[in-house]
Each structure stands twice: as C-alpha cells, then as structure tokens.
Write a protein that holds these residues in place. Structure first.
Motif, PDB file in Angstrom:
ATOM      1  N   ASN A  94       0.799  -1.224   0.000  1.00  0.00           N
ATOM      2  CA  ASN A  94       0.000   0.000   0.000  1.00  0.00           C
ATOM      3  C   ASN A  94       0.834   1.276   0.000  1.00  0.00           C
ATOM      4  O   ASN A  94       0.311   2.351  -0.274  1.00  0.00           O
ATOM      5  CB  ASN A  94      -0.934  -0.001   1.208  1.00  0.00           C
ATOM      6  CG  ASN A  94      -1.852  -1.208   1.219  1.00  0.00           C
ATOM      7  OD1 ASN A  94      -2.320  -1.640   0.164  1.00  0.00           O
ATOM      8  ND2 ASN A  94      -2.090  -1.772   2.395  1.00  0.00           N
ATOM      9  N   GLY A  95       2.117   1.178   0.358  1.00  0.00           N
ATOM     10  CA  GLY A  95       2.995   2.324   0.215  1.00  0.00           C
ATOM     11  C   GLY A  95       3.801   2.740   1.429  1.00  0.00           C
ATOM     12  O   GLY A  95       4.916   3.224   1.297  1.00  0.00           O
ATOM     13  N   HIS A  96       3.243   2.549   2.638  1.00  0.00           N
ATOM     14  CA  HIS A  96       3.926   3.038   3.839  1.00  0.00           C
ATOM     15  C   HIS A  96       3.741   2.043   4.993  1.00  0.00           C
ATOM     16  O   HIS A  96       2.646   1.516   5.188  1.00  0.00           O
ATOM     17  CB  HIS A  96       3.374   4.396   4.279  1.00  0.00           C
ATOM     18  CG  HIS A  96       3.498   5.460   3.244  1.00  0.00           C
ATOM     19  ND1 HIS A  96       4.587   6.309   3.161  1.00  0.00           N
ATOM     20  CD2 HIS A  96       2.664   5.820   2.232  1.00  0.00           C
ATOM     21  CE1 HIS A  96       4.425   7.144   2.149  1.00  0.00           C
ATOM     22  NE2 HIS A  96       3.259   6.877   1.571  1.00  0.00           N
ATOM     23  N   VAL A  97       4.801   1.861   5.771  1.00  0.00           N
ATOM     24  CA  VAL A  97       4.703   1.070   6.995  1.00  0.00           C
ATOM     25  C   VAL A  97       4.537   2.023   8.177  1.00  0.00           C
ATOM     26  O   VAL A  97       5.321   2.964   8.340  1.00  0.00           O
ATOM     27  CB  VAL A  97       5.949   0.190   7.211  1.00  0.00           C
ATOM     28  CG1 VAL A  97       5.927  -0.434   8.605  1.00  0.00           C
ATOM     29  CG2 VAL A  97       6.013  -0.907   6.169  1.00  0.00           C
ATOM     30  N   VAL A  98       3.513   1.792   8.970  1.00  0.00           N
ATOM     31  CA  VAL A  98       3.301   2.523  10.218  1.00  0.00           C
ATOM     32  C   VAL A  98       3.408   1.513  11.353  1.00  0.00           C
ATOM     33  O   VAL A  98       2.775   0.459  11.306  1.00  0.00           O
ATOM     34  CB  VAL A  98       1.917   3.212  10.235  1.00  0.00           C
ATOM     35  CG1 VAL A  98       1.609   3.764  11.611  1.00  0.00           C
ATOM     36  CG2 VAL A  98       1.879   4.320   9.206  1.00  0.00           C
ATOM     37  N   VAL A  99       4.216   1.824  12.360  1.00  0.00           N
ATOM     38  CA  VAL A  99       4.414   0.902  13.481  1.00  0.00           C
ATOM     39  C   VAL A  99       3.857   1.516  14.758  1.00  0.00           C
ATOM     40  O   VAL A  99       4.198   2.653  15.119  1.00  0.00           O
ATOM     41  CB  VAL A  99       5.908   0.556  13.663  1.00  0.00           C
ATOM     42  CG1 VAL A  99       6.118  -0.261  14.936  1.00  0.00           C
ATOM     43  CG2 VAL A  99       6.413  -0.232  12.450  1.00  0.00           C
ATOM     44  N   LEU A 100       3.006   0.755  15.434  1.00  0.00           N
ATOM     45  CA  LEU A 100       2.439   1.159  16.719  1.00  0.00           C
ATOM     46  C   LEU A 100       3.177   0.447  17.838  1.00  0.00           C
ATOM     47  O   LEU A 100       3.424  -0.764  17.745  1.00  0.00           O
ATOM     48  CB  LEU A 100       0.956   0.791  16.812  1.00  0.00           C
ATOM     49  CG  LEU A 100      -0.066   1.633  16.058  1.00  0.00           C
ATOM     50  CD1 LEU A 100       0.132   1.529  14.553  1.00  0.00           C
ATOM     51  CD2 LEU A 100      -1.478   1.201  16.427  1.00  0.00           C
ATOM     52  N   ASP A 101       3.555   1.188  18.873  1.00  0.00           N
ATOM     53  CA  ASP A 101       4.085   0.600  20.104  1.00  0.00           C
ATOM     54  C   ASP A 101       2.935   0.575  21.104  1.00  0.00           C
ATOM     55  O   ASP A 101       2.326   1.607  21.393  1.00  0.00           O
ATOM     56  CB  ASP A 101       5.248   1.428  20.642  1.00  0.00           C
ATOM     57  CG  ASP A 101       5.828   0.820  21.909  1.00  0.00           C
ATOM     58  OD1 ASP A 101       6.767   0.024  21.796  1.00  0.00           O
ATOM     59  OD2 ASP A 101       5.324   1.145  23.002  1.00  0.00           O
ATOM     60  N   VAL A 102       2.635  -0.617  21.624  1.00  0.00           N
ATOM     61  CA  VAL A 102       1.414  -0.813  22.413  1.00  0.00           C
ATOM     62  C   VAL A 102       1.717  -1.517  23.731  1.00  0.00           C
ATOM     63  O   VAL A 102       2.569  -2.412  23.795  1.00  0.00           O
ATOM     64  CB  VAL A 102       0.390  -1.650  21.613  1.00  0.00           C
ATOM     65  CG1 VAL A 102      -0.886  -1.871  22.411  1.00  0.00           C
ATOM     66  CG2 VAL A 102       0.064  -0.972  20.282  1.00  0.00           C
ATOM     67  N   ASN A 123      -4.225  -6.839  16.486  1.00  0.00           N
ATOM     68  CA  ASN A 123      -3.312  -7.097  15.384  1.00  0.00           C
ATOM     69  C   ASN A 123      -3.707  -6.269  14.173  1.00  0.00           C
ATOM     70  O   ASN A 123      -4.757  -5.612  14.146  1.00  0.00           O
ATOM     71  CB  ASN A 123      -3.263  -8.595  15.063  1.00  0.00           C
ATOM     72  CG  ASN A 123      -4.630  -9.142  14.703  1.00  0.00           C
ATOM     73  OD1 ASN A 123      -5.254  -8.701  13.742  1.00  0.00           O
ATOM     74  ND2 ASN A 123      -5.112 -10.115  15.479  1.00  0.00           N
ATOM     75  N   ALA A 124      -2.878  -6.302  13.141  1.00  0.00           N
ATOM     76  CA  ALA A 124      -3.064  -5.434  11.978  1.00  0.00           C
ATOM     77  C   ALA A 124      -4.396  -5.661  11.285  1.00  0.00           C
ATOM     78  O   ALA A 124      -4.974  -4.726  10.719  1.00  0.00           O
ATOM     79  CB  ALA A 124      -1.911  -5.639  10.994  1.00  0.00           C
ATOM     80  N   SER A 155       6.527  -8.430  18.176  1.00  0.00           N
ATOM     81  CA  SER A 155       5.145  -8.276  17.740  1.00  0.00           C
ATOM     82  C   SER A 155       4.137  -8.728  18.775  1.00  0.00           C
ATOM     83  O   SER A 155       4.340  -9.719  19.485  1.00  0.00           O
ATOM     84  CB  SER A 155       4.913  -9.066  16.449  1.00  0.00           C
ATOM     85  OG  SER A 155       5.807  -8.647  15.437  1.00  0.00           O
ATOM     86  N   ILE A 156       3.029  -8.002  18.847  1.00  0.00           N
ATOM     87  CA  ILE A 156       1.883  -8.400  19.672  1.00  0.00           C
ATOM     88  C   ILE A 156       0.950  -9.258  18.828  1.00  0.00           C
ATOM     89  O   ILE A 156       0.688  -8.949  17.667  1.00  0.00           O
ATOM     90  CB  ILE A 156       1.136  -7.162  20.203  1.00  0.00           C
ATOM     91  CG1 ILE A 156       1.961  -6.491  21.308  1.00  0.00           C
ATOM     92  CG2 ILE A 156      -0.249  -7.510  20.719  1.00  0.00           C
ATOM     93  CD1 ILE A 156       1.327  -5.272  21.888  1.00  0.00           C
ATOM     94  N   ILE A 173       2.941  -3.325  16.510  1.00  0.00           N
ATOM     95  CA  ILE A 173       2.067  -3.762  15.434  1.00  0.00           C
ATOM     96  C   ILE A 173       2.444  -2.964  14.196  1.00  0.00           C
ATOM     97  O   ILE A 173       2.488  -1.726  14.240  1.00  0.00           O
ATOM     98  CB  ILE A 173       0.590  -3.520  15.774  1.00  0.00           C
ATOM     99  CG1 ILE A 173       0.194  -4.259  17.056  1.00  0.00           C
ATOM    100  CG2 ILE A 173      -0.314  -3.951  14.617  1.00  0.00           C
ATOM    101  CD1 ILE A 173      -1.160  -3.843  17.604  1.00  0.00           C
ATOM    102  N   ALA A 174       2.734  -3.637  13.095  1.00  0.00           N
ATOM    103  CA  ALA A 174       3.060  -2.973  11.832  1.00  0.00           C
ATOM    104  C   ALA A 174       1.852  -2.995  10.913  1.00  0.00           C
ATOM    105  O   ALA A 174       1.182  -4.023  10.770  1.00  0.00           O
ATOM    106  CB  ALA A 174       4.254  -3.655  11.165  1.00  0.00           C
TER     107      ALA A 174
END
Length: 201
Positions: A94-102, A123-124, A155-156, A173-174
């Motif tokens: 899709n173009g971009h990786v966004v990573v959440l720290d949870v 999860n994603a 990863s969660i 979570i990526a």
C-alpha cells in the motif's frame, strides 16, 4: 461470551472512573470515563464515526457486564515510515509502513465464567485506515509486508497468539497503509458491532 461494556479511560487509574451503564438486550453500550460531567464532554470524546478519540499515550479499556475491568490498552507511539526490523522483510503493497508501540494489561475477569477461555487480540487485521481526505481505505493493512516487518519477539498477537487473562504485554504492530499520515481505527472482537477507538497521526 458475556455481553461487554466498553469504556475509554483518560488514564490507567480506575479511581477517576465513573460507573459504566449496561444497555438493553444484546446491544453493547459505550461510555467515556471522564473526571467531569459526561454530558458536557461526550461529544468531544467521539469522532463523527462514533469512535472514541484517543491521544497517543492515553489508556482505553473494556469492562464486562458486571463492570469488572477486563482489558486496559495504550498506544504509546505511532511511527510513520518506520524501518522494518524483521529477518525477512518484504515490500509493502500500500505504500507506507506505520508501526504502533502498544502496552496491554488483561485482568482475571477476562476469563469466560462459563468455563470457556477468552483472549484479547490486537493485530493489523483489526485496524482500518482513514486517509487525510476522510476516505476509508478499502485495502488490507495486514499485508505480507506488514506481517514480515517485525521480528516475532517484537510483535503483539503474532502468529495468532492472543493475550489471556491476567497478563501484561508490550510490543509492536506494523500496518501497511497508503499514506504516512491519517487516522487509525481499532475495534475489538470482544465488543463486536460496538464503538471502537481511533488515533490521528
């Protein structure tokens, strides 16, 4: 599974919480927990999509029909265009990786009182993305590029592992999204059909 009540908290402390109300029949009610009068702040707490608006670092939670807390979760950070750290990274679709720290904490009341076993997942595949133009993205955020972006130990809920009662978990979570900024919406299977939570970054 018991019908659940969703609550959005401004912090982890339950001492600042007002009592949650249950809704009739099989519906799920949502109520912000605020230190001031709920009627004065409810409109500001919700997005036009009906989700609780959360700031990064602010906790949210879920309670059961007996108002027992079963889950607290906090998105500590959202990093656009984050570098992948897994051993076998794949190109994003899709173009971009966004990573959440949870951070997630579950409580004993998460266990099914009828003898079943309940888990909390984040999860994603449970997220939606709304672009800066207000359009919800139709594509899959849980692509192979997102799945392979992080090492398993980071990863969660990786590989379908849920979080059981009385556990504390931190991880990442990526997501594979079409823009480096926008709004993320999360809805839990524990509150199927109800209001979720959203973060704009």
């Amino acid at each position: 599974m018991s019908v659940l009540v969703v609550t959005a908290a401004l912090g982890l402390s339950l001492s600042a919480c007002a009592g949650a109300s249950t809704s009739p029949a099989a519906s799920v009610s949502v109520e912000p927990l605020v230190p001031t009068t709920p009627s004065a702040t409810a409109a500001a707490d919700k997005s036009p999509r009906g989700n609780f608006i959360k700031e990064v670092g602010k906790s949210a939670g879920i309670t059961n029909k007996d108002t027992e807390r079963i889950v607290n979760f906090t998105v500590n950070s959202i990093t656009p265009d984050a570098p992948c750290t897994g051993p076998y990274p794949q190109p994003v679709v899709n173009g971009h990786v966004v990573v959440l720290d949870v951070s997630i904490e579950t409580f004993p009341a998460l266990a099914d009182p009828s003898g079943g076993y309940s888990e909390f997942d984040m999860n994603a595949g449970m997220f939606k993305f709304v672009g800066t133009n207000g359009t919800t993205f139709n594509g899959d955020l849980n692509t192979q590029g997102a799945y392979m972006c992080l090492a398993d130990e980071e990863s969660i809920s990786q590989n379908g592992r849920g979080i059981g009662p009385a556990e504390k978990v931190t991880g990442k979570i990526a997501l594979d999204v079409p823009e480096s900024h926008g709004t993320l919406i999360f809805k839990s299977h524990l509150t199927s059909g109800s209001t979720g939570w959203e973060w704009t970054f």
